[in-house]
Write a protein that holds these residues in place. Structure first.
Motif, PDB file in Angstrom:
ATOM      1  N   UNK A 116       5.695  22.707 -21.030  1.00  0.00           N
ATOM      2  CA  UNK A 116       5.415  22.166 -19.644  1.00  0.00           C
ATOM      3  C   UNK A 116       6.103  21.369 -18.597  1.00  0.00           C
ATOM      4  N   UNK A 117       5.611  21.616 -17.528  1.00  0.00           N
ATOM      5  CA  UNK A 117       7.011  21.002 -16.748  1.00  0.00           C
ATOM      6  C   UNK A 117       6.678  19.694 -16.551  1.00  0.00           C
ATOM      7  N   UNK A 118       6.896  18.777 -15.134  1.00  0.00           N
ATOM      8  CA  UNK A 118       6.657  17.737 -15.216  1.00  0.00           C
ATOM      9  C   UNK A 118       6.343  18.317 -13.626  1.00  0.00           C
ATOM     10  N   UNK A 119       5.299  17.043 -13.926  1.00  0.00           N
ATOM     11  CA  UNK A 119       3.924  17.769 -13.003  1.00  0.00           C
ATOM     12  C   UNK A 119       4.991  17.461 -11.015  1.00  0.00           C
ATOM     13  N   UNK A 120       5.850  17.119 -11.162  1.00  0.00           N
ATOM     14  CA  UNK A 120       6.445  16.843  -9.636  1.00  0.00           C
ATOM     15  C   UNK A 120       6.998  17.501  -9.402  1.00  0.00           C
TER      16      UNK A 120
ATOM     17  N   UNK B  45       2.200  25.909 -15.537  1.00  0.00           N
ATOM     18  CA  UNK B  45       3.099  25.505 -16.474  1.00  0.00           C
ATOM     19  C   UNK B  45       2.855  26.033 -17.943  1.00  0.00           C
ATOM     20  N   UNK B  46       1.616  26.000 -18.089  1.00  0.00           N
ATOM     21  CA  UNK B  46       1.058  25.626 -19.732  1.00  0.00           C
ATOM     22  C   UNK B  46       1.523  27.267 -19.594  1.00  0.00           C
ATOM     23  N   UNK B  47       1.933  28.007 -19.347  1.00  0.00           N
ATOM     24  CA  UNK B  47       1.788  29.392 -19.605  1.00  0.00           C
ATOM     25  C   UNK B  47       3.692  29.318 -19.769  1.00  0.00           C
ATOM     26  N   UNK B  48       4.370  28.356 -19.941  1.00  0.00           N
ATOM     27  CA  UNK B  48       5.687  29.140 -20.336  1.00  0.00           C
ATOM     28  C   UNK B  48       5.865  28.400 -21.601  1.00  0.00           C
TER      29      UNK B  48
END
Ligand code: FNR
Length: 333
Positions: free
Chosen positions: A250-254, A243-246
């Motif tokens: 970035x989103x939480x990993x879970x 989600x580095x592309x967001x």
């Protein structure tokens, strides 16, 4: 505008760049996604199969192993990377996938012994005539764009000269990893080499090698500006968190892992690959209780149980079973 201009790209990564990771990268905002490197000899042992149950196109080995799986959702955005040292073989492979992908890339950067000893990857940086032959064969005979991904040579002059030679074959863009063949991620990425290549070439130049400083989307643009490049290709930062592309952050990993697992289930990704990709995302968090359970998993069901995804898996599995039962009915009629 060319596909390769002003683009944020998922870099080719062995084992990471399989279909679920590519689709998730696109969902989060990547403009293009490269496949993992596919060795020409291996691809030549596959046959193309339309998989109606999954809505995918599969390239399958004799033993049933899927070497490459793709689908409509990525057709205009997926770049197929070939590991090769032979023009005719590279063209044969490119022709096999030409109708199913958006572009072809030749790997000229891999420093691994397997690649170098086979004359592939970074070994090609010492073979400009062969590179010219391979790229010309592809650009002259394909209907889709061709690119190559290189590393820095020992001086900036040699690097620019090599890249100009590649450009002269009619390729659409060139990606450059700002390290030499012998340098590793701990060595600094040579922004100035990429700058010079970007300045000297007319085609879009894709900067690569900046992941140590990329934690979020805005860092990707910083890296692009520091290199004066048209586009950026991200490898490790995406391996750690797709989600580095967001743009929104970035989103939480879970949350990311749950989305990843859904795609892995939808597209019947091999569970050992799913496990590996989640492991890479967890990084040092693999030490947690959940991480330890993931490491101990010995089946797809084990993985989905760890992340509370069994209901999702069961519903998709049931749908697939129904499809297969219907198919069998039709065949038996
Ligand atoms: C890679 N890299 C790579 N490069 C390539 O051309 N073909 C490939 O199949 C692979 N496979 C691969 C796997 C993994 C796990 C990693 C970490 C890297 C190299 C990669 O595309 C990139 O050039 C480097 O990682 C530098 O970019 P980053 O990581 O700084 O963004």
């Amino acid at each position: 505008m060319s596909l390769y201009e002003n683009s944020v790209i998922l870099a080719p990564m062995v084992r990471i760049g399989t279909l679920p990771s590519r689709l998730l990268s696109l969902r989060y905002g990547a403009d293009l996604v490269y496949t993992e490197e596919m060795i020409d000899f291996k691809m030549l042992k596959t046959r193309r199969v339309v998989n109606e149950m999954l809505n995918t196109v599969d390239f399958v080995m004799d033993d049933g192993t899927v070497a490459f799986r793709t689908c409509d959702a990525e057709k205009d955005r997926v770049i197929f990377q070939i590991g090769t040292c032979h023009a005719k073989r590279a063209l044969k492979v490119a022709k096999m996938v030409e109708k199913d992908v958006a572009g072809i890339d030749i790997n000229m950067g891999c420093p691994k012994t397997f690649s170098i000893s086979g004359g592939m990857g970074a070994a090609l940086l010492k073979q400009p005539d062969l590179v010219k032959e391979i790229l010309t064969e592809l650009t002259s005979n394909l209907s889709i764009p061709v690119t190559c991904k290189v590393r820095c040579l020992s001086t900036v002059e040699e690097t620019v000269q090599f890249c100009k030679m590649a450009e002269s074959t009619g390729i659409h863009a060139l990606a450059i990893h700002g390290r030499t063949r012998d340098e590793r991620p701990r060595h600094k990425c040579k922004h100035s080499y990429i700058q010079d290549v970007a300045r000297e070439l007319q085609i879009p130049v894709i900067a690569n090698g900046g992941s140590s400083d990329i934690k979020k989307f805005s860092d990707i643009e910083k890296f692009r500006l520091a290199c004066g490049a048209s586009s950026v290709m991200v490898a490790r930062a995406a391996e750690w968190n797709l989600s580095v592309f967001r743009k929104e952050g970035p989103l939480d990993k879970l949350e990311l892992i749950e989305e990843y697992i859904k795609l892995a289930v939808d597209y019947d990704n091999h569970w050992t690959n799913t496990k590996y990709c989640i492991q890479q995302t967890l990084g040092s968090e693999v030490q947690t209780e959940q991480g330890t359970q993931l490491l101990a998993s010995k089946s797809p069901e084990d993985i989905y149980t760890v992340y509370g995804m069994m209901d999702y898996y069961n519903s998709v599995h049931e749908r697939h079973q129904l499809y297969l039962a219907k198919q069998q009915e039709v065949e038996e009629r």
